[in-house]
Design a protein around this motif. Structure first.
Motif, PDB file in Angstrom:
ATOM      1  N   GLY A  55       0.347  -1.031  -0.076  1.00 48.73           N
ATOM      2  CA  GLY A  55      -0.109  -0.058   0.599  1.00 48.73           C
ATOM      3  C   GLY A  55       0.564   1.194   0.178  1.00 48.73           C
ATOM      4  O   GLY A  55       0.788   2.629  -0.023  1.00 48.73           O
ATOM      5  N   SER A  56       1.685   1.006   0.218  1.00 42.91           N
ATOM      6  CA  SER A  56       3.459   2.607   0.063  1.00 42.91           C
ATOM      7  C   SER A  56       2.672   2.989  -1.539  1.00 42.91           C
ATOM      8  O   SER A  56       2.313   3.112  -2.714  1.00 42.91           O
ATOM      9  N   SER A  57       3.295   4.174  -1.407  1.00 40.65           N
ATOM     10  CA  SER A  57       3.689   5.211  -2.340  1.00 40.65           C
ATOM     11  C   SER A  57       4.144   4.473  -3.419  1.00 40.65           C
ATOM     12  O   SER A  57       5.398   3.692  -3.342  1.00 40.65           O
ATOM     13  N   GLN A  58       4.452   4.402  -4.907  1.00 43.22           N
ATOM     14  CA  GLN A  58       5.623   3.569  -6.159  1.00 43.22           C
ATOM     15  C   GLN A  58       5.555   4.386  -6.908  1.00 43.22           C
ATOM     16  O   GLN A  58       4.348   5.587  -7.209  1.00 43.22           O
ATOM     17  N   TRP A  59       6.614   4.454  -7.683  1.00 41.19           N
ATOM     18  CA  TRP A  59       6.828   5.314  -9.051  1.00 41.19           C
ATOM     19  C   TRP A  59       5.954   4.161  -9.918  1.00 41.19           C
ATOM     20  O   TRP A  59       5.889   2.592 -10.262  1.00 41.19           O
ATOM     21  N   VAL A  60       5.516   4.516 -10.906  1.00 38.47           N
ATOM     22  CA  VAL A  60       5.089   3.941 -11.929  1.00 38.47           C
ATOM     23  C   VAL A  60       5.182   4.186 -13.666  1.00 38.47           C
ATOM     24  O   VAL A  60       4.932   5.915 -13.908  1.00 38.47           O
ATOM     25  N   ALA A  61       5.876   3.845 -14.679  1.00 39.72           N
ATOM     26  CA  ALA A  61       6.264   3.866 -15.587  1.00 39.72           C
ATOM     27  C   ALA A  61       5.336   4.361 -16.236  1.00 39.72           C
ATOM     28  O   ALA A  61       4.383   4.657 -16.383  1.00 39.72           O
ATOM     29  N   GLY A  62       5.880   5.802 -17.910  1.00 38.53           N
ATOM     30  CA  GLY A  62       5.120   6.405 -17.583  1.00 38.53           C
ATOM     31  C   GLY A  62       4.824   6.001 -19.206  1.00 38.53           C
ATOM     32  O   GLY A  62       4.048   6.367 -20.125  1.00 38.53           O
ATOM     33  N   ALA A  63       5.582   5.070 -19.524  1.00 43.47           N
ATOM     34  CA  ALA A  63       5.475   4.053 -20.901  1.00 43.47           C
ATOM     35  C   ALA A  63       5.784   2.564 -20.375  1.00 43.47           C
ATOM     36  O   ALA A  63       5.694   2.302 -19.450  1.00 43.47           O
ATOM     37  N   THR A  64       5.257   1.173 -21.580  1.00 40.86           N
ATOM     38  CA  THR A  64       4.458   0.066 -21.626  1.00 40.86           C
ATOM     39  C   THR A  64       5.815   0.010 -21.588  1.00 40.86           C
ATOM     40  O   THR A  64       7.138   0.457 -22.647  1.00 40.86           O
ATOM     41  N   GLY A  65       6.430  -1.556 -21.502  1.00 37.99           N
ATOM     42  CA  GLY A  65       6.873  -2.338 -21.837  1.00 37.99           C
ATOM     43  C   GLY A  65       8.962  -1.847 -20.495  1.00 37.99           C
ATOM     44  O   GLY A  65       8.421  -0.954 -19.928  1.00 37.99           O
ATOM     45  N   PRO A  66       9.572  -2.479 -21.142  1.00 39.09           N
ATOM     46  CA  PRO A  66      11.141  -2.911 -20.064  1.00 39.09           C
ATOM     47  C   PRO A  66      11.303  -0.467 -19.696  1.00 39.09           C
ATOM     48  O   PRO A  66      11.298  -0.388 -20.828  1.00 39.09           O
ATOM     49  N   GLN A  67      11.557  -1.021 -18.864  1.00 36.43           N
ATOM     50  CA  GLN A  67      12.232   0.153 -18.136  1.00 36.43           C
ATOM     51  C   GLN A  67      13.614   0.816 -17.644  1.00 36.43           C
ATOM     52  O   GLN A  67      14.028  -0.989 -17.001  1.00 36.43           O
ATOM     53  N   THR A  68      14.413   1.419 -17.439  1.00 32.07           N
ATOM     54  CA  THR A  68      15.472   1.085 -16.866  1.00 32.07           C
ATOM     55  C   THR A  68      15.678   2.042 -16.027  1.00 32.07           C
ATOM     56  O   THR A  68      14.888   3.365 -16.507  1.00 32.07           O
ATOM     57  N   LEU A  69      16.764   2.207 -14.776  1.00 29.71           N
ATOM     58  CA  LEU A  69      16.646   3.536 -14.243  1.00 29.71           C
ATOM     59  C   LEU A  69      18.384   3.141 -13.373  1.00 29.71           C
ATOM     60  O   LEU A  69      18.664   2.075 -13.249  1.00 29.71           O
ATOM     61  N   VAL A  70      18.534   4.405 -14.279  1.00 31.71           N
ATOM     62  CA  VAL A  70      20.086   4.412 -13.923  1.00 31.71           C
ATOM     63  C   VAL A  70      20.898   5.372 -12.692  1.00 31.71           C
ATOM     64  O   VAL A  70      20.347   6.617 -12.117  1.00 31.71           O
ATOM     65  N   ILE A  86       8.243  -4.704  -4.856  1.00 30.31           N
ATOM     66  CA  ILE A  86       7.439  -3.805  -5.876  1.00 30.31           C
ATOM     67  C   ILE A  86       6.247  -4.536  -5.583  1.00 30.31           C
ATOM     68  O   ILE A  86       5.846  -5.767  -4.741  1.00 30.31           O
ATOM     69  N   GLU A  87       4.774  -4.088  -5.743  1.00 28.52           N
ATOM     70  CA  GLU A  87       3.203  -3.873  -5.054  1.00 28.52           C
ATOM     71  C   GLU A  87       2.667  -4.596  -6.696  1.00 28.52           C
ATOM     72  O   GLU A  87       2.712  -3.537  -7.684  1.00 28.52           O
ATOM     73  N   GLU A  88       1.965  -5.359  -7.011  1.00 26.51           N
ATOM     74  CA  GLU A  88       0.923  -5.198  -8.147  1.00 26.51           C
ATOM     75  C   GLU A  88      -0.122  -6.111  -7.395  1.00 26.51           C
ATOM     76  O   GLU A  88      -0.290  -7.056  -7.332  1.00 26.51           O
ATOM     77  N   ARG A  89      -1.266  -5.138  -7.909  1.00 25.96           N
ATOM     78  CA  ARG A  89      -2.423  -5.813  -7.344  1.00 25.96           C
ATOM     79  C   ARG A  89      -3.538  -5.920  -8.523  1.00 25.96           C
ATOM     80  O   ARG A  89      -4.655  -6.452  -8.461  1.00 25.96           O
ATOM     81  N   GLU A  90      -2.756  -5.437  -9.703  1.00 26.95           N
ATOM     82  CA  GLU A  90      -3.964  -5.541 -10.746  1.00 26.95           C
ATOM     83  C   GLU A  90      -3.960  -6.479 -11.683  1.00 26.95           C
ATOM     84  O   GLU A  90      -4.713  -6.953 -11.843  1.00 26.95           O
ATOM     85  N   VAL A  91      -2.875  -6.509 -12.048  1.00 23.91           N
ATOM     86  CA  VAL A  91      -2.953  -7.241 -12.706  1.00 23.91           C
ATOM     87  C   VAL A  91      -2.031  -9.106 -12.564  1.00 23.91           C
ATOM     88  O   VAL A  91      -1.154  -8.814 -12.294  1.00 23.91           O
ATOM     89  N   ALA A  92      -1.973  -9.968 -13.259  1.00 32.09           N
ATOM     90  CA  ALA A  92      -1.217 -11.468 -13.219  1.00 32.09           C
ATOM     91  C   ALA A  92       0.136 -11.236 -14.303  1.00 32.09           C
ATOM     92  O   ALA A  92      -0.334 -10.398 -15.391  1.00 32.09           O
ATOM     93  N   ASN A 159       8.642   0.148  -5.541  1.00 30.84           N
ATOM     94  CA  ASN A 159       7.493   0.701  -4.640  1.00 30.84           C
ATOM     95  C   ASN A 159       8.441   1.484  -3.674  1.00 30.84           C
ATOM     96  O   ASN A 159       8.704   3.160  -3.275  1.00 30.84           O
ATOM     97  N   HIS A 160       9.699   0.789  -3.553  1.00 34.32           N
ATOM     98  CA  HIS A 160      10.774   1.545  -2.800  1.00 34.32           C
ATOM     99  C   HIS A 160      12.309   1.091  -3.542  1.00 34.32           C
ATOM    100  O   HIS A 160      12.485  -0.719  -3.627  1.00 34.32           O
ATOM    101  N   ILE A 161      13.156   1.701  -2.907  1.00 37.59           N
ATOM    102  CA  ILE A 161      14.570   1.169  -3.139  1.00 37.59           C
ATOM    103  C   ILE A 161      15.707   1.921  -1.956  1.00 37.59           C
ATOM    104  O   ILE A 161      15.521   2.863  -1.458  1.00 37.59           O
TER     105      ILE A 161
END
Length: 165
Positions: A55-70, A86-92, A159-161
């Motif tokens: 239930g914590s706040s999270q970052w969600v990518a603005g685009a679909t597909g693979p994403q990179t954080l450096v 990481i939390e995912e409540r919507e889809v398998a 959600n957190h790192i």
């Protein structure tokens, strides 16, 4: 004075706040975070806001597909561990995470870890990992998130790192 996360977005084709352990590297003060995208309603800042757990706040990518954080550190860091949620409540979906490190300001990276997680709204919706590492003189840490190995139309979430010194 409230300091802001230094970040740069580049183009590409209810939790509780907890105090960080004393050995946590302060990402806000010690790194710039470069991301391939961010959602306006779920900005990158959420991964370092102190909110953790389901239930914590999270970052969600603005685009679909693979994403990179450096994470580009201002000075080389010795990293003894990584904690992320990481939390995912919507889809398998089956998400893949890959971590790579550089000791030469991003000129070369080497893979240190690759994990897969299965999320299901009716079952497993939250993943917390605490990785023990022994990495010296890290200048850059790259996290690549493939949100769903079977469907490219999903958005990456985090959600957190935290990095432990």
């Amino acid at each position: 004075m409230h300091e802001k996360l230094r970040k740069k977005i580049i183009s590409s084709e209810a939790g509780t706040a907890t105090s960080a352990p004393a050995n946590t590297i302060d990402i806000i003060r010690n790194a710039e975070v470069i991301a391939t995208s961010e959602s306006e309603n779920f900005p990158l800042d959420n991964i370092v806001d102190g909110s953790t757990g389901p239930g914590s706040s999270q970052w969600v990518a603005g685009a679909t597909g693979p994403q990179t954080l450096v994470f580009k550190f201002d000075a080389p860091q010795n990293i003894a561990g990584i904690v992320y949620e990481i939390e995912e409540r919507e889809v398998a979906r089956t998400q893949e995470i890959c971590f790579e490190v550089s000791t030469d300001s991003g000129a070369h990276f080497r893979e240190i870890l690759r994990h897969e997680y299965n999320f299901s709204p009716d079952g497993s919706t939250f993943q917390r990992e605490e990785l023990k590492l022994d990495l010296a003189h890290v200048t850059d840490l790259k996290m690549t998130i493939k949100p769903d190995k079977g469907n490219l139309d999903r958005r990456a979430k985090l959600n957190h790192i935290a990095f432990l010194a």
